[in-house]
Design a protein around this motif. Structure first.
Motif, PDB file in Angstrom:
ATOM      1  N   MET A   1     -31.078  24.447 -18.572  1.00 41.46           N
ATOM      2  CA  MET A   1     -31.393  23.085 -19.010  1.00 41.46           C
ATOM      3  C   MET A   1     -31.692  23.102 -20.507  1.00 41.46           C
ATOM      4  SD  MET A   1     -34.186  20.552 -17.326  1.00 41.46           S
ATOM      5  CE  MET A   1     -35.449  20.542 -18.586  1.00 41.46           C
ATOM      6  N   SER A   2     -31.043  22.220 -21.221  1.00 41.00           N
ATOM      7  CA  SER A   2     -31.277  22.175 -22.665  1.00 41.00           C
ATOM      8  C   SER A   2     -32.508  21.339 -22.979  1.00 41.00           C
ATOM      9  CB  SER A   2     -30.056  21.602 -23.378  1.00 41.00           C
ATOM     10  OG  SER A   2     -29.909  20.239 -23.078  1.00 41.00           O
ATOM     11  N   GLU A   3     -33.136  21.707 -24.051  1.00 43.15           N
ATOM     12  CA  GLU A   3     -34.343  20.993 -24.494  1.00 43.15           C
ATOM     13  C   GLU A   3     -33.959  19.629 -25.032  1.00 43.15           C
ATOM     14  OE1 GLU A   3     -38.591  21.153 -25.567  1.00 43.15           O
ATOM     15  OE2 GLU A   3     -37.323  22.191 -24.151  1.00 43.15           O
ATOM     16  N   GLU A   4     -34.563  18.586 -24.492  1.00 42.61           N
ATOM     17  CA  GLU A   4     -34.283  17.245 -24.982  1.00 42.61           C
ATOM     18  C   GLU A   4     -35.063  16.994 -26.258  1.00 42.61           C
ATOM     19  OE1 GLU A   4     -33.515  13.837 -22.001  1.00 42.61           O
ATOM     20  OE2 GLU A   4     -34.949  15.154 -21.062  1.00 42.61           O
ATOM     21  N   ALA A   5     -34.440  16.260 -27.165  1.00 43.66           N
ATOM     22  CA  ALA A   5     -35.098  15.949 -28.433  1.00 43.66           C
ATOM     23  C   ALA A   5     -36.327  15.076 -28.208  1.00 43.66           C
ATOM     24  CB  ALA A   5     -34.122  15.246 -29.355  1.00 43.66           C
ATOM     25  N   GLN A   6     -37.390  15.401 -28.902  1.00 45.72           N
ATOM     26  CA  GLN A   6     -38.611  14.613 -28.815  1.00 45.72           C
ATOM     27  C   GLN A   6     -38.811  13.899 -30.133  1.00 45.72           C
ATOM     28  OE1 GLN A   6     -41.408  17.741 -27.946  1.00 45.72           O
ATOM     29  NE2 GLN A   6     -41.057  17.570 -25.749  1.00 45.72           N
ATOM     30  N   ARG A   7     -39.135  12.624 -30.040  1.00 39.90           N
ATOM     31  CA  ARG A   7     -39.364  11.832 -31.251  1.00 39.90           C
ATOM     32  C   ARG A   7     -40.661  11.075 -31.112  1.00 39.90           C
ATOM     33  NH1 ARG A   7     -35.799   7.547 -31.910  1.00 39.90           N
ATOM     34  NH2 ARG A   7     -35.530   7.580 -29.661  1.00 39.90           N
ATOM     35  N   LEU A   8     -41.369  10.973 -32.228  1.00 38.69           N
ATOM     36  CA  LEU A   8     -42.591  10.191 -32.238  1.00 38.69           C
ATOM     37  C   LEU A   8     -42.263   8.845 -32.887  1.00 38.69           C
ATOM     38  CD1 LEU A   8     -45.624  10.464 -31.531  1.00 38.69           C
ATOM     39  CD2 LEU A   8     -45.990  11.096 -33.896  1.00 38.69           C
ATOM     40  N   VAL A   9     -42.407   7.795 -32.135  1.00 34.80           N
ATOM     41  CA  VAL A   9     -42.051   6.465 -32.650  1.00 34.80           C
ATOM     42  C   VAL A   9     -43.136   5.447 -32.301  1.00 34.80           C
ATOM     43  CG1 VAL A   9     -39.562   6.867 -32.471  1.00 34.80           C
ATOM     44  CG2 VAL A   9     -40.780   5.842 -30.553  1.00 34.80           C
ATOM     45  N   GLN A  10     -43.070   4.313 -32.981  1.00 37.18           N
ATOM     46  CA  GLN A  10     -43.956   3.209 -32.619  1.00 37.18           C
ATOM     47  C   GLN A  10     -43.179   2.333 -31.643  1.00 37.18           C
ATOM     48  OE1 GLN A  10     -45.242   2.156 -36.755  1.00 37.18           O
ATOM     49  NE2 GLN A  10     -47.131   1.644 -35.695  1.00 37.18           N
ATOM     50  N   ALA A  11     -43.800   2.044 -30.532  1.00 41.39           N
ATOM     51  CA  ALA A  11     -43.127   1.276 -29.491  1.00 41.39           C
ATOM     52  C   ALA A  11     -42.712  -0.100 -30.011  1.00 41.39           C
ATOM     53  CB  ALA A  11     -44.030   1.135 -28.287  1.00 41.39           C
ATOM     54  N   SER A  12     -41.459  -0.466 -29.739  1.00 36.95           N
ATOM     55  CA  SER A  12     -40.973  -1.773 -30.178  1.00 36.95           C
ATOM     56  C   SER A  12     -41.170  -2.812 -29.076  1.00 36.95           C
ATOM     57  CB  SER A  12     -39.500  -1.694 -30.571  1.00 36.95           C
ATOM     58  OG  SER A  12     -38.750  -1.147 -29.525  1.00 36.95           O
ATOM     59  N   ARG A  13     -41.551  -2.328 -27.916  1.00 36.62           N
ATOM     60  CA  ARG A  13     -41.859  -3.224 -26.809  1.00 36.62           C
ATOM     61  C   ARG A  13     -42.831  -2.497 -25.890  1.00 36.62           C
ATOM     62  NH1 ARG A  13     -38.867  -1.364 -22.353  1.00 36.62           N
ATOM     63  NH2 ARG A  13     -37.218   0.077 -22.921  1.00 36.62           N
ATOM     64  N   ARG A  14     -43.357  -3.239 -24.929  1.00 42.37           N
ATOM     65  CA  ARG A  14     -44.278  -2.616 -23.995  1.00 42.37           C
ATOM     66  C   ARG A  14     -43.549  -1.615 -23.114  1.00 42.37           C
ATOM     67  NH1 ARG A  14     -48.132  -6.259 -20.569  1.00 42.37           N
ATOM     68  NH2 ARG A  14     -46.104  -6.808 -19.768  1.00 42.37           N
ATOM     69  N   ARG A  15     -44.171  -0.461 -22.896  1.00 42.21           N
ATOM     70  CA  ARG A  15     -43.560   0.542 -22.037  1.00 42.21           C
ATOM     71  C   ARG A  15     -44.628   1.138 -21.158  1.00 42.21           C
ATOM     72  NH1 ARG A  15     -38.852   3.902 -24.629  1.00 42.21           N
ATOM     73  NH2 ARG A  15     -38.609   4.072 -22.401  1.00 42.21           N
ATOM     74  N   LYS A  16     -44.175   1.895 -20.178  1.00 42.88           N
ATOM     75  CA  LYS A  16     -45.107   2.554 -19.294  1.00 42.88           C
ATOM     76  C   LYS A  16     -45.010   4.044 -19.548  1.00 42.88           C
ATOM     77  CE  LYS A  16     -46.409   2.233 -14.477  1.00 42.88           C
ATOM     78  NZ  LYS A  16     -45.970   1.846 -13.142  1.00 42.88           N
ATOM     79  N   CYS A  17     -46.148   4.714 -19.665  1.00 37.12           N
ATOM     80  CA  CYS A  17     -46.138   6.151 -19.887  1.00 37.12           C
ATOM     81  C   CYS A  17     -45.552   6.853 -18.669  1.00 37.12           C
ATOM     82  CB  CYS A  17     -47.557   6.647 -20.146  1.00 37.12           C
ATOM     83  SG  CYS A  17     -47.649   8.439 -20.244  1.00 37.12           S
TER      84      CYS A  17
END
Ligand SMILES: [Zn+2]
Length: 69
Positions: A1-17
């Motif tokens: 399994m390849s490592e998925e890219a992780q990005r730190l962003v500011q949410a542009s809409r409501r999301r669920k963790c």
């Protein structure tokens, strides 16, 4: 399994963790991996990039400072 890219962003809409199920509000920092978003608390335990990890720790500390002031 390849490592998925992780990005730190500011949410542009409501999301669920994807970790704890907490609501992430618009404008809140969130770690995005693939199609999943994680709150900072969960992000700090799953992040694999040391630079990102440092940034998340800082953001968490700023958040705590904001609560206290
Ligand atoms: Zn979470």
């Amino acid at each position: 399994m390849s490592e998925e890219a992780q990005r730190l962003v500011q949410a542009s809409r409501r999301r669920k963790c994807a970790g704890c199920g907490r609501q992430i509000v618009k404008g809140e920092y969130t770690l995005v991996r693939g199609r999943k978003a994680y709150c900072l608390k969960c992000a700090s335990s799953i992040v694999s990039d040391p630079a990102l990890s440092e940034r998340i720790k800082l953001l968490l500390r700023e958040k705590i400072d904001a609560y206290l002031s």
